[in-house]
Design a protein around this motif. Structure first.
Motif, mmCIF file in Angstrom:
data_model
loop_
_atom_site.group_PDB
_atom_site.id
_atom_site.type_symbol
_atom_site.label_atom_id
_atom_site.label_comp_id
_atom_site.label_asym_id
_atom_site.label_seq_id
_atom_site.Cartn_x
_atom_site.Cartn_y
_atom_site.Cartn_z
ATOM 1 N N PHE A 237 -5.185 -0.212 0.727
ATOM 2 C CA PHE A 237 -5.480 -1.631 0.581
ATOM 3 C C PHE A 237 -5.732 -1.408 -1.019
ATOM 4 N N VAL A 238 -6.601 -0.739 -1.494
ATOM 5 C CA VAL A 238 -7.029 -0.639 -2.864
ATOM 6 C C VAL A 238 -5.874 -0.304 -3.771
ATOM 7 N N ASN A 239 -4.977 0.648 -3.229
ATOM 8 C CA ASN A 239 -3.925 0.875 -4.022
ATOM 9 C C ASN A 239 -2.969 -0.262 -4.288
ATOM 10 N N ARG A 240 -2.879 -1.090 -3.054
ATOM 11 C CA ARG A 240 -1.889 -2.217 -3.002
ATOM 12 C C ARG A 240 -2.357 -3.221 -4.012
ATOM 13 N N LEU A 241 -3.671 -3.228 -3.959
ATOM 14 C CA LEU A 241 -4.188 -4.496 -4.934
ATOM 15 C C LEU A 241 -3.957 -4.052 -6.296
ATOM 16 N N ARG A 242 -4.316 -2.591 -6.544
ATOM 17 C CA ARG A 242 -3.937 -2.186 -7.999
ATOM 18 C C ARG A 242 -2.445 -2.267 -8.411
ATOM 19 N N LEU A 243 -1.626 -2.051 -7.419
ATOM 20 C CA LEU A 243 -0.107 -2.480 -7.764
ATOM 21 C C LEU A 243 0.301 -3.655 -7.934
ATOM 22 N N LYS A 245 -1.790 -6.080 -9.104
ATOM 23 C CA LYS A 245 -2.167 -6.113 -10.422
ATOM 24 C C LYS A 245 -1.158 -5.565 -11.532
ATOM 25 N N ALA A 246 -0.650 -4.411 -11.409
ATOM 26 C CA ALA A 246 0.123 -3.807 -12.382
ATOM 27 C C ALA A 246 1.584 -4.684 -12.393
ATOM 28 N N CYS A 247 2.249 -5.140 -11.066
ATOM 29 C CA CYS A 247 3.251 -6.278 -11.178
ATOM 30 C C CYS A 247 2.945 -7.399 -12.253
ATOM 31 N N GLU A 248 1.595 -7.933 -12.125
ATOM 32 C CA GLU A 248 1.329 -9.095 -12.603
ATOM 33 C C GLU A 248 1.547 -8.609 -14.018
ATOM 34 N N LEU A 249 0.904 -7.589 -14.550
ATOM 35 C CA LEU A 249 0.743 -7.147 -16.098
ATOM 36 C C LEU A 249 2.143 -7.064 -16.493
ATOM 37 N N LEU A 250 2.894 -6.297 -15.931
ATOM 38 C CA LEU A 250 4.432 -5.774 -16.287
ATOM 39 C C LEU A 250 5.279 -7.303 -16.393
ATOM 40 N N SER A 251 4.851 -8.260 -15.403
ATOM 41 C CA SER A 251 5.635 -9.471 -15.503
ATOM 42 C C SER A 251 5.124 -10.266 -16.664
ATOM 43 N N SER A 264 -4.962 -1.494 -14.346
ATOM 44 C CA SER A 264 -4.842 -1.750 -13.089
ATOM 45 C C SER A 264 -5.718 -0.897 -12.237
ATOM 46 N N GLY A 265 -6.420 0.025 -12.599
ATOM 47 C CA GLY A 265 -7.451 0.788 -12.017
ATOM 48 C C GLY A 265 -6.980 2.271 -11.500
ATOM 49 N N PHE A 266 -5.831 2.739 -12.138
ATOM 50 C CA PHE A 266 -5.092 3.954 -11.836
ATOM 51 C C PHE A 266 -5.626 4.815 -12.923
ATOM 52 N N SER A 267 -5.995 6.188 -12.643
ATOM 53 C CA SER A 267 -6.645 7.065 -13.524
ATOM 54 C C SER A 267 -5.714 8.116 -14.022
ATOM 55 N N ASN A 268 -4.380 7.883 -13.268
ATOM 56 C CA ASN A 268 -3.518 9.128 -13.471
ATOM 57 C C ASN A 268 -2.104 8.469 -13.506
ATOM 58 N N ILE A 269 -1.459 8.657 -14.961
ATOM 59 C CA ILE A 269 -0.101 8.177 -14.738
ATOM 60 C C ILE A 269 1.027 8.462 -14.043
ATOM 61 N N SER A 270 0.912 9.786 -13.629
ATOM 62 C CA SER A 270 2.000 10.390 -12.681
ATOM 63 C C SER A 270 1.784 9.879 -11.225
ATOM 64 N N ASN A 271 0.524 9.585 -10.762
ATOM 65 C CA ASN A 271 0.088 8.985 -9.524
ATOM 66 C C ASN A 271 0.680 7.551 -9.773
ATOM 67 N N PHE A 272 0.305 6.779 -10.820
ATOM 68 C CA PHE A 272 0.823 5.584 -10.914
ATOM 69 C C PHE A 272 2.163 5.421 -10.649
ATOM 70 N N ASN A 273 2.977 6.060 -11.561
ATOM 71 C CA ASN A 273 4.424 5.991 -11.301
ATOM 72 C C ASN A 273 4.876 6.256 -9.908
ATOM 73 N N ARG A 274 4.303 7.456 -9.271
ATOM 74 C CA ARG A 274 5.040 7.627 -7.715
ATOM 75 C C ARG A 274 4.587 6.455 -6.987
ATOM 76 N N ARG A 275 3.298 6.083 -6.997
ATOM 77 C CA ARG A 275 2.913 4.918 -6.211
ATOM 78 C C ARG A 275 3.799 3.709 -6.333
ATOM 79 N N PHE A 276 3.982 3.326 -7.613
ATOM 80 C CA PHE A 276 4.732 2.261 -8.099
ATOM 81 C C PHE A 276 6.217 2.457 -7.445
#
Length: 301
Positions: A237-243, A245-251, A264-276
């Motif tokens: 749930f938290v990751n989807r909320l952060r993602l 937010k990331a979509c909003e910022l990218l748009s 967006s609340g992620f602390s690791n760029i590799s984890n962010f890219n993978r989850r996105f």
């Protein structure tokens, strides 16, 4: 700093103001007591006319902005939380039309043409976001006519609106779970406190233990309760909320992907890219390009 309104004691919403009418028209601003995680027996056609923020429909988490249009089915929990500055008041944020299954079923028995709405209503239990800009513009015009008319004229505008929405093929189904799986009054009251707390803290470090303590539960019980009530585990749930937010910022901004990741609340760029990639099926950079392409295409029409 952006803020969200504190939402007290949400639950099943009893709409007792039909007053013999076939449908209810409402509009309200933000903050408002009507902004809360809730459900009701009526369908809800919901148009955002001002402000941006996060939408929660069933187990779906996404973004809204002026000109976004949704339909939720009976019993499907939903909420729209605006991101506004401290002290900011939005005079009119939403235009809503509520109507019941009983009204349409009874009318369909007499007017067989209304049976053509059945596919639209069958999709509504999962929540629908309509995407066609022209359809949304026409819908806003029809909702304004509903707002300023009465009697048979109002009903006529409403039926034209439903026919318009039933005909469009540009829509997205939202929730993976239906109202029967999520609509529980006791869960709704407690889950709203948890969601409200998560929404205010998801951009920083946030643990399940913190949220459990906030709502007065043990972490183990909260974990089961939260998944049953929202259809998603706490971390997902938290990751989807952060993602979202990331979509909003990218748009809406040209910020570097690394900056979007941390904001967006992620602390690791590799984890962010993978989850996105798992969430959208593409990289953050490709998502930004796709959004820009779609905006260009829309502006051509």
């Amino acid at each position: 700093m952006p803020r969200t309104a504190r939402v007290p004691d949400p639950s099943y919403e009893l709409m007792d103001d039909h007053e013999g009418h076939s449908l209810i028209y409402r509009q309200h601003g933000f903050p408002s007591p009507l902004v809360r995680w809730h459900f009701h027996k009526e369908y809800e056609l919901h148009l955002i006319v001002a402000s941006s923020g996060k939408v929660f429909i069933g187990d779906y988490i996404g973004n809204f902005s002026p000109g976004t249009l949704f339909l939720t089915g009976p019993g499907l929990p939903h909420n729209w939380i605006s991101q506004v500055d401290e002290g900011e008041v939005v005079e009119t944020r939403d235009m809503l039309v509520n109507f019941t299954d009983e009204m349409l079923e009874n009318a369909s028995a007499v007017f067989t043409e209304l049976k053509g709405l059945a596919p639209l209503l069958a999709r509504a239990p999962f929540g629908i976001e309509f995407r066609d800009p022209q359809v949304i513009r026409q819908s806003e015009e029809l909702m304004q006519r509903i707002a300023t008319s009465q009697g048979v004229t109002r009903l006529g505008h409403f039926l034209i609106l439903l026919e318009l929405l039933a005909a469009t093929e540009d829509y997205q189904l939202l929730s993976g779970l239906t109202s029967s799986e999520l609509a529980d009054e006791h869960h709704v009251e407690r889950i709203n406190r948890a969601v409200d707390f998560i929404f205010q803290h998801y951009a920083g470090e946030l643990s399940q233990e913190e949220v459990a303590e906030h709502v007065g539960m043990t972490p183990t019980y909260f974990s089961r309760f939260f998944k049953q009530a929202t259809g998603r585990g706490f971390v997902e749930f938290v990751n989807r909320l952060r993602l979202s937010k990331a979509c909003e910022l990218l748009s809406k901004s040209g910020r570097p992907v690394t900056e979007v990741c941390f904001e967006s609340g992620f602390s690791n760029i590799s984890n962010f890219n993978r989850r996105f990639q798992q969430f959208k099926g593409m990289t953050p950079s490709d998502y930004r390009k796709l959004v820009a392409q779609r905006l260009t295409e829309q502006n051509l029409y």
